[in-house]
Design a protein around this motif. Sequence first.
Motif, PDB file in Angstrom:
ATOM      1  N   ASN A 160      -3.988  11.172  15.914  1.00  0.00           N
ATOM      2  CA  ASN A 160      -2.654  11.016  16.473  1.00  0.00           C
ATOM      3  C   ASN A 160      -2.530  11.517  17.908  1.00  0.00           C
ATOM      4  N   SER A 161      -3.396  12.440  18.298  1.00  0.00           N
ATOM      5  CA  SER A 161      -3.361  12.915  19.689  1.00  0.00           C
ATOM      6  C   SER A 161      -3.706  11.793  20.660  1.00  0.00           C
ATOM      7  N   ALA A 162      -4.384  10.760  20.147  1.00  0.00           N
ATOM      8  CA  ALA A 162      -4.703   9.574  20.947  1.00  0.00           C
ATOM      9  C   ALA A 162      -3.875   8.364  20.506  1.00  0.00           C
ATOM     10  N   GLY A 163      -2.850   8.615  19.676  1.00  0.00           N
ATOM     11  CA  GLY A 163      -1.962   7.537  19.239  1.00  0.00           C
ATOM     12  C   GLY A 163      -2.421   6.794  18.013  1.00  0.00           C
ATOM     13  N   GLN A 164      -3.428   7.307  17.269  1.00  0.00           N
ATOM     14  CA  GLN A 164      -3.967   6.621  16.103  1.00  0.00           C
ATOM     15  C   GLN A 164      -3.565   7.341  14.809  1.00  0.00           C
ATOM     16  N   PHE A 165      -2.753   6.690  13.990  1.00  0.00           N
ATOM     17  CA  PHE A 165      -2.408   7.222  12.674  1.00  0.00           C
ATOM     18  C   PHE A 165      -3.411   6.670  11.674  1.00  0.00           C
ATOM     19  N   ARG A 166      -4.053   7.541  10.915  1.00  0.00           N
ATOM     20  CA  ARG A 166      -5.156   7.123  10.046  1.00  0.00           C
ATOM     21  C   ARG A 166      -4.789   7.267   8.571  1.00  0.00           C
ATOM     22  N   MET A 167      -5.248   6.296   7.783  1.00  0.00           N
ATOM     23  CA  MET A 167      -5.057   6.316   6.335  1.00  0.00           C
ATOM     24  C   MET A 167      -6.400   6.049   5.658  1.00  0.00           C
ATOM     25  N   LYS A 168      -6.489   6.385   4.371  1.00  0.00           N
ATOM     26  CA  LYS A 168      -7.728   6.186   3.630  1.00  0.00           C
ATOM     27  C   LYS A 168      -7.924   4.716   3.280  1.00  0.00           C
ATOM     28  N   ASP A 169      -9.204   4.357   3.156  1.00  0.00           N
ATOM     29  CA  ASP A 169      -9.553   2.964   2.876  1.00  0.00           C
ATOM     30  C   ASP A 169      -9.076   2.511   1.493  1.00  0.00           C
ATOM     31  N   TRP A 170      -9.249   3.364   0.483  1.00  0.00           N
ATOM     32  CA  TRP A 170      -8.997   2.971  -0.903  1.00  0.00           C
ATOM     33  C   TRP A 170      -7.862   3.789  -1.500  1.00  0.00           C
ATOM     34  N   SER A 171      -7.080   3.156  -2.336  1.00  0.00           N
ATOM     35  CA  SER A 171      -5.981   3.835  -3.015  1.00  0.00           C
ATOM     36  C   SER A 171      -5.737   3.172  -4.371  1.00  0.00           C
ATOM     37  N   THR A 172      -5.061   3.904  -5.256  1.00  0.00           N
ATOM     38  CA  THR A 172      -4.708   3.385  -6.578  1.00  0.00           C
ATOM     39  C   THR A 172      -3.199   3.472  -6.768  1.00  0.00           C
ATOM     40  N   PHE A 173      -2.681   2.574  -7.605  1.00  0.00           N
ATOM     41  CA  PHE A 173      -1.252   2.466  -7.798  1.00  0.00           C
ATOM     42  C   PHE A 173      -0.915   2.285  -9.277  1.00  0.00           C
ATOM     43  N   LEU A 174       0.265   2.743  -9.654  1.00  0.00           N
ATOM     44  CA  LEU A 174       0.883   2.425 -10.927  1.00  0.00           C
ATOM     45  C   LEU A 174       1.959   1.389 -10.660  1.00  0.00           C
ATOM     46  N   GLU A 175       2.017   0.335 -11.485  1.00  0.00           N
ATOM     47  CA  GLU A 175       2.998  -0.730 -11.283  1.00  0.00           C
ATOM     48  C   GLU A 175       3.778  -0.968 -12.574  1.00  0.00           C
ATOM     49  N   VAL A 176       5.095  -1.075 -12.465  1.00  0.00           N
ATOM     50  CA  VAL A 176       5.959  -1.406 -13.594  1.00  0.00           C
ATOM     51  C   VAL A 176       7.049  -2.351 -13.090  1.00  0.00           C
ATOM     52  N   GLY A 177       7.472  -3.283 -13.941  1.00  0.00           N
ATOM     53  CA  GLY A 177       8.498  -4.215 -13.509  1.00  0.00           C
ATOM     54  C   GLY A 177       9.031  -5.053 -14.649  1.00  0.00           C
ATOM     55  N   PHE A 178       9.887  -5.994 -14.319  1.00  0.00           N
ATOM     56  CA  PHE A 178      10.479  -6.885 -15.314  1.00  0.00           C
ATOM     57  C   PHE A 178      10.814  -8.207 -14.641  1.00  0.00           C
ATOM     58  N   GLY A 179      11.017  -9.241 -15.459  1.00  0.00           N
ATOM     59  CA  GLY A 179      11.342 -10.563 -14.929  1.00  0.00           C
ATOM     60  C   GLY A 179      11.678 -11.526 -16.054  1.00  0.00           C
ATOM     61  N   ILE A 180      11.761 -12.802 -15.718  1.00  0.00           N
ATOM     62  CA  ILE A 180      12.079 -13.849 -16.685  1.00  0.00           C
ATOM     63  C   ILE A 180      11.181 -15.050 -16.425  1.00  0.00           C
ATOM     64  N   ASP A 181      10.585 -15.597 -17.495  1.00  0.00           N
ATOM     65  CA  ASP A 181       9.852 -16.857 -17.424  1.00  0.00           C
ATOM     66  C   ASP A 181      10.837 -18.005 -17.613  1.00  0.00           C
ATOM     67  N   PHE A 182      10.836 -18.957 -16.671  1.00  0.00           N
ATOM     68  CA  PHE A 182      11.638 -20.174 -16.776  1.00  0.00           C
ATOM     69  C   PHE A 182      10.683 -21.342 -17.010  1.00  0.00           C
ATOM     70  N   TYR A 183      10.840 -22.042 -18.115  1.00  0.00           N
ATOM     71  CA  TYR A 183       9.975 -23.175 -18.445  1.00  0.00           C
ATOM     72  C   TYR A 183      10.620 -24.452 -17.904  1.00  0.00           C
ATOM     73  N   LEU A 184      10.043 -24.973 -16.830  1.00  0.00           N
ATOM     74  CA  LEU A 184      10.556 -26.180 -16.196  1.00  0.00           C
ATOM     75  C   LEU A 184       9.778 -27.389 -16.707  1.00  0.00           C
ATOM     76  N   ASP A 185      10.057 -28.556 -16.143  1.00  0.00           N
ATOM     77  CA  ASP A 185       9.433 -29.774 -16.661  1.00  0.00           C
ATOM     78  C   ASP A 185       7.918 -29.770 -16.516  1.00  0.00           C
ATOM     79  N   TYR A 186       7.417 -29.236 -15.389  1.00  0.00           N
ATOM     80  CA  TYR A 186       5.988 -29.366 -15.108  1.00  0.00           C
ATOM     81  C   TYR A 186       5.262 -28.036 -14.903  1.00  0.00           C
TER      82      TYR A 186
END
Length: 232
Positions: A160-186
């Motif tokens: 950052n002293s030279a303007g560079q913000f650094r992050m790690k190459d690899w990361s892991t995540f937990l994902e949760v969500g919800f939705g609806i399946d719509f069955y269309l013609d095709y």
Amino acid sequence: MKRIVFILGFLFFYQGLFAQGFFNRERIINLENFDKKRWSWGYYLGMNFYDFQFQYELNRDEIESERNMGFNIGLIGNLRLNDYIDLRLEPGIVFANRNLNFPGFDERRFSFREVEANYIHVPLLLKFSTKRLNNFKPFVVGGVAVAHNLSSNEDNPSDNSAGQFRMKDWSTFLEVGFGIDFYLDYFKFSPSIRGVFGMTDEIVPDNNPNSPWTGNISRMETRGVFLNLTFQ
């Protein structure tokens, strides 16, 4: 962001109630045998709103994190386990952007950092569905993901002293969500909303342990929301 999540959640909930009421009448069933296939494939398009959650060494002024809208695109491989559970692999690319404002500086060139993250994002998820209601089927989804940040700068000797913000190459995540399946013609169309919670400390500290940018950060994790449109 909270308002967007609330509105989408209300619409999905209302749609579920509406489907149980009005759509219980006899109707034409689209793609009647679609969910009986062992394997199915598709793709998704969406947008994301990524943020950071910081933990600090000392109780000082906090870093301000500004989220911006990003985009997601990827493929879907779906394995049917039974009538209500599916195993899904959803490799894709996530383009995310966040702005950080560090306290204690008078000049913007020192306090402001734009953090771009281009992830190769690979979630492995379980999808739990209800019984199909004519041409609708609500579901919840959850699992874990591994991601490779192509814009991490982890091995960059400049910090950052030279303007560079650094992050790690690899990361892991937990994902949760919800939705609806719509069955269309095709095809089957599935809008969904998903929360993404980082489980990996992604910060790469500056070379100076007393850095005014990273010296007070003990841990930095990603938080985000995905709004995806899936086509199968």
